[in-house]
Design an enzyme around this catalytic site. Structure first.
Site, PDB file in Angstrom:
ATOM      1  N   ARG A  42      -8.344  -5.271  -9.982  1.00 54.90           N
ATOM      2  CA  ARG A  42      -7.498  -5.819  -8.916  1.00 54.90           C
ATOM      3  C   ARG A  42      -8.335  -6.703  -8.012  1.00 54.90           C
ATOM      4  O   ARG A  42      -9.469  -6.368  -7.694  1.00 54.90           O
ATOM      5  CB  ARG A  42      -6.915  -4.668  -8.082  1.00 54.90           C
ATOM      6  CG  ARG A  42      -5.522  -4.280  -8.518  1.00 54.90           C
ATOM      7  CD  ARG A  42      -5.064  -2.998  -7.901  1.00 54.90           C
ATOM      8  NE  ARG A  42      -5.159  -2.965  -6.448  1.00 54.90           N
ATOM      9  CZ  ARG A  42      -4.758  -1.939  -5.709  1.00 54.90           C
ATOM     10  NH1 ARG A  42      -4.244  -0.868  -6.296  1.00 54.90           N
ATOM     11  NH2 ARG A  42      -4.871  -1.964  -4.405  1.00 54.90           N
TER      12      ARG A  42
ATOM     13  N   ARG B 218     -10.484  -2.524   3.750  1.00 54.31           N
ATOM     14  CA  ARG B 218      -9.366  -1.593   3.547  1.00 54.31           C
ATOM     15  C   ARG B 218      -9.700  -0.208   4.080  1.00 54.31           C
ATOM     16  O   ARG B 218      -8.836   0.482   4.625  1.00 54.31           O
ATOM     17  CB  ARG B 218      -9.002  -1.545   2.069  1.00 54.31           C
ATOM     18  CG  ARG B 218      -8.257  -2.799   1.637  1.00 54.31           C
ATOM     19  CD  ARG B 218      -8.280  -3.011   0.153  1.00 54.31           C
ATOM     20  NE  ARG B 218      -7.582  -1.978  -0.567  1.00 54.31           N
ATOM     21  CZ  ARG B 218      -7.806  -1.689  -1.844  1.00 54.31           C
ATOM     22  NH1 ARG B 218      -8.714  -2.352  -2.529  1.00 54.31           N
ATOM     23  NH2 ARG B 218      -7.115  -0.749  -2.430  1.00 54.31           N
TER      24      ARG B 218
ATOM     25  N   ARG C  16       1.888   4.262   5.961  1.00 55.83           N
ATOM     26  CA  ARG C  16       0.483   3.955   6.179  1.00 55.83           C
ATOM     27  C   ARG C  16       0.176   3.743   7.656  1.00 55.83           C
ATOM     28  O   ARG C  16      -0.971   3.484   8.007  1.00 55.83           O
ATOM     29  CB  ARG C  16       0.123   2.671   5.418  1.00 55.83           C
ATOM     30  CG  ARG C  16      -0.722   2.887   4.179  1.00 55.83           C
ATOM     31  CD  ARG C  16      -1.048   1.511   3.628  1.00 55.83           C
ATOM     32  NE  ARG C  16      -2.135   1.501   2.689  1.00 55.83           N
ATOM     33  CZ  ARG C  16      -2.015   1.607   1.372  1.00 55.83           C
ATOM     34  NH1 ARG C  16      -0.843   1.801   0.829  1.00 55.83           N
ATOM     35  NH2 ARG C  16      -3.072   1.531   0.603  1.00 55.83           N
TER      36      ARG C  16
ATOM     37  N   ARG D 229     -12.312   0.861 -11.052  1.00 63.41           N
ATOM     38  CA  ARG D 229     -10.854   0.916 -11.295  1.00 63.41           C
ATOM     39  C   ARG D 229     -10.403  -0.280 -12.114  1.00 63.41           C
ATOM     40  O   ARG D 229     -10.775  -1.414 -11.834  1.00 63.41           O
ATOM     41  CB  ARG D 229     -10.095   0.951  -9.965  1.00 63.41           C
ATOM     42  CG  ARG D 229      -8.585   0.808 -10.182  1.00 63.41           C
ATOM     43  CD  ARG D 229      -7.720   1.379  -9.089  1.00 63.41           C
ATOM     44  NE  ARG D 229      -7.803   0.684  -7.827  1.00 63.41           N
ATOM     45  CZ  ARG D 229      -7.155   1.074  -6.719  1.00 63.41           C
ATOM     46  NH1 ARG D 229      -6.413   2.167  -6.726  1.00 63.41           N
ATOM     47  NH2 ARG D 229      -7.294   0.382  -5.606  1.00 63.41           N
TER      48      ARG D 229
ATOM     49  N   LYS E 191      -4.457   8.727  -5.093  1.00 60.15           N
ATOM     50  CA  LYS E 191      -3.026   8.932  -4.780  1.00 60.15           C
ATOM     51  C   LYS E 191      -2.131   8.525  -5.961  1.00 60.15           C
ATOM     52  O   LYS E 191      -1.249   9.264  -6.360  1.00 60.15           O
ATOM     53  CB  LYS E 191      -2.610   8.104  -3.553  1.00 60.15           C
ATOM     54  CG  LYS E 191      -3.355   8.439  -2.283  1.00 60.15           C
ATOM     55  CD  LYS E 191      -2.857   7.617  -1.104  1.00 60.15           C
ATOM     56  CE  LYS E 191      -3.092   6.108  -1.252  1.00 60.15           C
ATOM     57  NZ  LYS E 191      -4.527   5.730  -1.342  1.00 60.15           N
TER      58      LYS E 191
HETATM   59  P1  ADP Z   1      -4.576   1.647  -2.886  1.00 62.44           P
HETATM   60  O1  ADP Z   1      -4.044   2.143  -4.215  1.00 62.44           O
HETATM   61  O2  ADP Z   1      -5.952   1.178  -2.985  1.00 62.44           O
HETATM   62  O3  ADP Z   1      -4.388   2.634  -1.793  1.00 62.44           O
HETATM   63  P2  ADP Z   1      -2.159   0.100  -2.659  1.00 62.44           P
HETATM   64  O4  ADP Z   1      -1.833  -0.391  -4.008  1.00 62.44           O
HETATM   65  O5  ADP Z   1      -1.411   1.301  -2.166  1.00 62.44           O
HETATM   66  O6  ADP Z   1      -3.718   0.349  -2.557  1.00 62.44           O
HETATM   67  O7  ADP Z   1      -1.972  -1.060  -1.590  1.00 62.44           O
HETATM   68  C1  ADP Z   1      -2.537  -2.325  -1.784  1.00 62.44           C
HETATM   69  C2  ADP Z   1      -2.253  -3.182  -0.566  1.00 62.44           C
HETATM   70  O8  ADP Z   1      -0.835  -3.336  -0.402  1.00 62.44           O
HETATM   71  C3  ADP Z   1      -2.741  -2.621   0.761  1.00 62.44           C
HETATM   72  O9  ADP Z   1      -4.098  -2.926   1.006  1.00 62.44           O
HETATM   73  C4  ADP Z   1      -1.797  -3.332   1.745  1.00 62.44           C
HETATM   74  O10 ADP Z   1      -2.177  -4.675   1.947  1.00 62.44           O
HETATM   75  C5  ADP Z   1      -0.479  -3.347   0.972  1.00 62.44           C
HETATM   76  N1  ADP Z   1       0.328  -2.143   1.269  1.00 62.44           N
HETATM   77  C6  ADP Z   1       0.667  -1.161   0.412  1.00 62.44           C
HETATM   78  N2  ADP Z   1       1.409  -0.221   1.011  1.00 62.44           N
HETATM   79  C7  ADP Z   1       1.551  -0.617   2.310  1.00 62.44           C
HETATM   80  C8  ADP Z   1       2.187  -0.067   3.455  1.00 62.44           C
HETATM   81  N3  ADP Z   1       2.846   1.106   3.398  1.00 62.44           N
HETATM   82  N4  ADP Z   1       2.116  -0.760   4.634  1.00 62.44           N
HETATM   83  C9  ADP Z   1       1.475  -1.930   4.691  1.00 62.44           C
HETATM   84  N5  ADP Z   1       0.833  -2.488   3.664  1.00 62.44           N
HETATM   85  C10 ADP Z   1       0.859  -1.847   2.469  1.00 62.44           C
HETATM   86  P1  ADP Z   2      -5.324   5.272  -4.952  1.00 62.57           P
HETATM   87  O1  ADP Z   2      -3.910   5.192  -5.482  1.00 62.57           O
HETATM   88  O2  ADP Z   2      -5.481   6.367  -3.930  1.00 62.57           O
HETATM   89  O3  ADP Z   2      -5.847   3.965  -4.468  1.00 62.57           O
HETATM   90  P2  ADP Z   2      -6.105   5.605  -7.764  1.00 62.57           P
HETATM   91  O4  ADP Z   2      -5.233   6.717  -8.249  1.00 62.57           O
HETATM   92  O5  ADP Z   2      -5.772   4.240  -8.187  1.00 62.57           O
HETATM   93  O6  ADP Z   2      -6.256   5.705  -6.148  1.00 62.57           O
HETATM   94  O7  ADP Z   2      -7.610   5.940  -8.183  1.00 62.57           O
HETATM   95  C1  ADP Z   2      -8.679   5.053  -7.873  1.00 62.57           C
HETATM   96  C2  ADP Z   2      -9.645   4.995  -9.055  1.00 62.57           C
HETATM   97  O8  ADP Z   2     -10.331   6.251  -9.178  1.00 62.57           O
HETATM   98  C3  ADP Z   2      -8.970   4.756 -10.412  1.00 62.57           C
HETATM   99  O9  ADP Z   2      -9.833   3.990 -11.200  1.00 62.57           O
HETATM  100  C4  ADP Z   2      -8.804   6.169 -10.977  1.00 62.57           C
HETATM  101  O10 ADP Z   2      -8.778   6.165 -12.406  1.00 62.57           O
HETATM  102  C5  ADP Z   2     -10.035   6.877 -10.440  1.00 62.57           C
HETATM  103  N1  ADP Z   2      -9.798   8.303 -10.106  1.00 62.57           N
HETATM  104  C6  ADP Z   2      -8.659   8.894  -9.654  1.00 62.57           C
HETATM  105  N2  ADP Z   2      -8.848  10.222  -9.438  1.00 62.57           N
HETATM  106  C7  ADP Z   2     -10.152  10.473  -9.740  1.00 62.57           C
HETATM  107  C8  ADP Z   2     -10.970  11.664  -9.711  1.00 62.57           C
HETATM  108  N3  ADP Z   2     -10.486  12.850  -9.316  1.00 62.57           N
HETATM  109  N4  ADP Z   2     -12.260  11.522 -10.069  1.00 62.57           N
HETATM  110  C9  ADP Z   2     -12.765  10.307 -10.457  1.00 62.57           C
HETATM  111  N5  ADP Z   2     -12.063   9.171 -10.509  1.00 62.57           N
HETATM  112  C10 ADP Z   2     -10.766   9.243 -10.160  1.00 62.57           C
END
Ligand code: ADP
Ligand code: ADP
Ligand code: ZN
Length: 214
Positions: free
Chosen positions: A160, A171, A88, A127, A13
């Site tokens: 992270r 998660r 979410r 990541r 995302k």
């Molecule tokens: P990821 O990139 O792995 O999807 P995020 O960076 O979006 O993770 O989120 C990390 C953490 O921040 C989540 O596991 C949650 O604890 C919190 N968080 C982020 N966005 C939300 C939301 N919209 N509602 C509740 N918690 C959130």
């Molecule tokens: P999210 O915001 O949904 O948690 P991220 O954009 O942070 O996800 O991506 C999670 C991890 O996967 C990062 O290390 C990113 O560089 C890698 N990644 C993202 N898109 C792809 C893809 N299409 N194929 C392989 N790795 C990817």
């Protein structure tokens, strides 16, 4: 253009949202990034959020919605935005719909990036994020030019703390329980678009551009 990114943690995302923001000149709003910035600055919101984030649980809706509404009031949101990590939960989605409806507005696209759980766990271990500017990399799929160093700002890359395997599993569980229902929510609103997130980063982006430029 108002876009919501859906998908499991690690689906890509953030990676895609940044590219969308650049191409369509709209702000990228990541609730995770805002929480992490607050944690770093030691604000009260940051301290409250940390306890949940460390456990792989969601921050309560009330705190989250309040924070997002505050962000929406900034000038750069006038022409739209790409939301990454929000909503979410169904209550968050409803709060968003209601706030938009008050201005006669609504979400234009909800893009669901589909990646099976098995792939997620593997992907997360690679990541790496920049502590300073938040840029995201992957050891294998999207490495920085110099190992361990951010291409954008030169700061050190770290893993992270919530990307360790145990926390990733919680998660994912939280995702299936609380966030996946949003797929049907946006399907009913006729704005859901699905993309295959297992493909190469650039191919996923092209699929999204095809949808948005249609
Ligand atoms: P990821 O990139 O792995 O999807 P995020 O960076 O979006 O993770 O989120 C990390 C953490 O921040 C989540 O596991 C949650 O604890 C919190 N968080 C982020 N966005 C939300 C939301 N919209 N509602 C509740 N918690 C959130
Ligand atoms: P999210 O915001 O949904 O948690 P991220 O954009 O942070 O996800 O991506 C999670 C991890 O996967 C990062 O290390 C990113 O560089 C890698 N990644 C993202 N898109 C792809 C893809 N299409 N194929 C392989 N790795 C990817
Ligand atoms: Zn950086």
């Amino acid at each position: 253009m108002k876009i919501v990114m859906l998908g499991a943690p690690g689906a890509g995302k953030g990676t895609q949202a940044k590219k969308i923001a650049e191409r369509y000149r709209i702000p990228h709003i990541s609730t995770g990034d805002i929480f992490r910035a607050n944690m770093k600055e030691g604000t009260e919101l940051g301290q409250q959020a940390k306890a949940y984030m460390d456990q792989g649980q969601l921050v309560p809706d009330e705190l989250t919605v309040h924070m997002v509404m505050d962000r929406f009031s900034k000038d750069d949101c006038k022409n739209g935005y790409v939301l990454d990590g929000f909503p979410r939960t169904i209550p968050q989605a409803e709060a968003l719909s209601e706030a938009l409806a008050q201005a006669g507005d609504s979400i234009d696209y909800a893009i669901d990036i589909e990646v099976p759980d098995e792939r997620i766990v593997k992907r997360m271990s690679g990541r790496r994020v920049c502590q300073k500017c938040g840029a995201t990399y992957h050891e294998v799929h999207h490495p920085p030019v110099r190992e361990g160093v951010c291409d954008v700002c030169g700061a050190d890359l770290v893993q992270r703390s919530d990307d360790k395997p145990e926390t990733v599993l919680s998660r994912l569980e939280v995702y299936h329980e609380q966030t996946q229902p949003l797929i049907d929510y946006y399907k009913e609103k006729n704005v859901l678009k699905r993309v295959d997130g297992t493909r190469d980063l650039e191919d996923v982006f092209q699929a999204i551009v095809d949808i948005l430029d249609e």
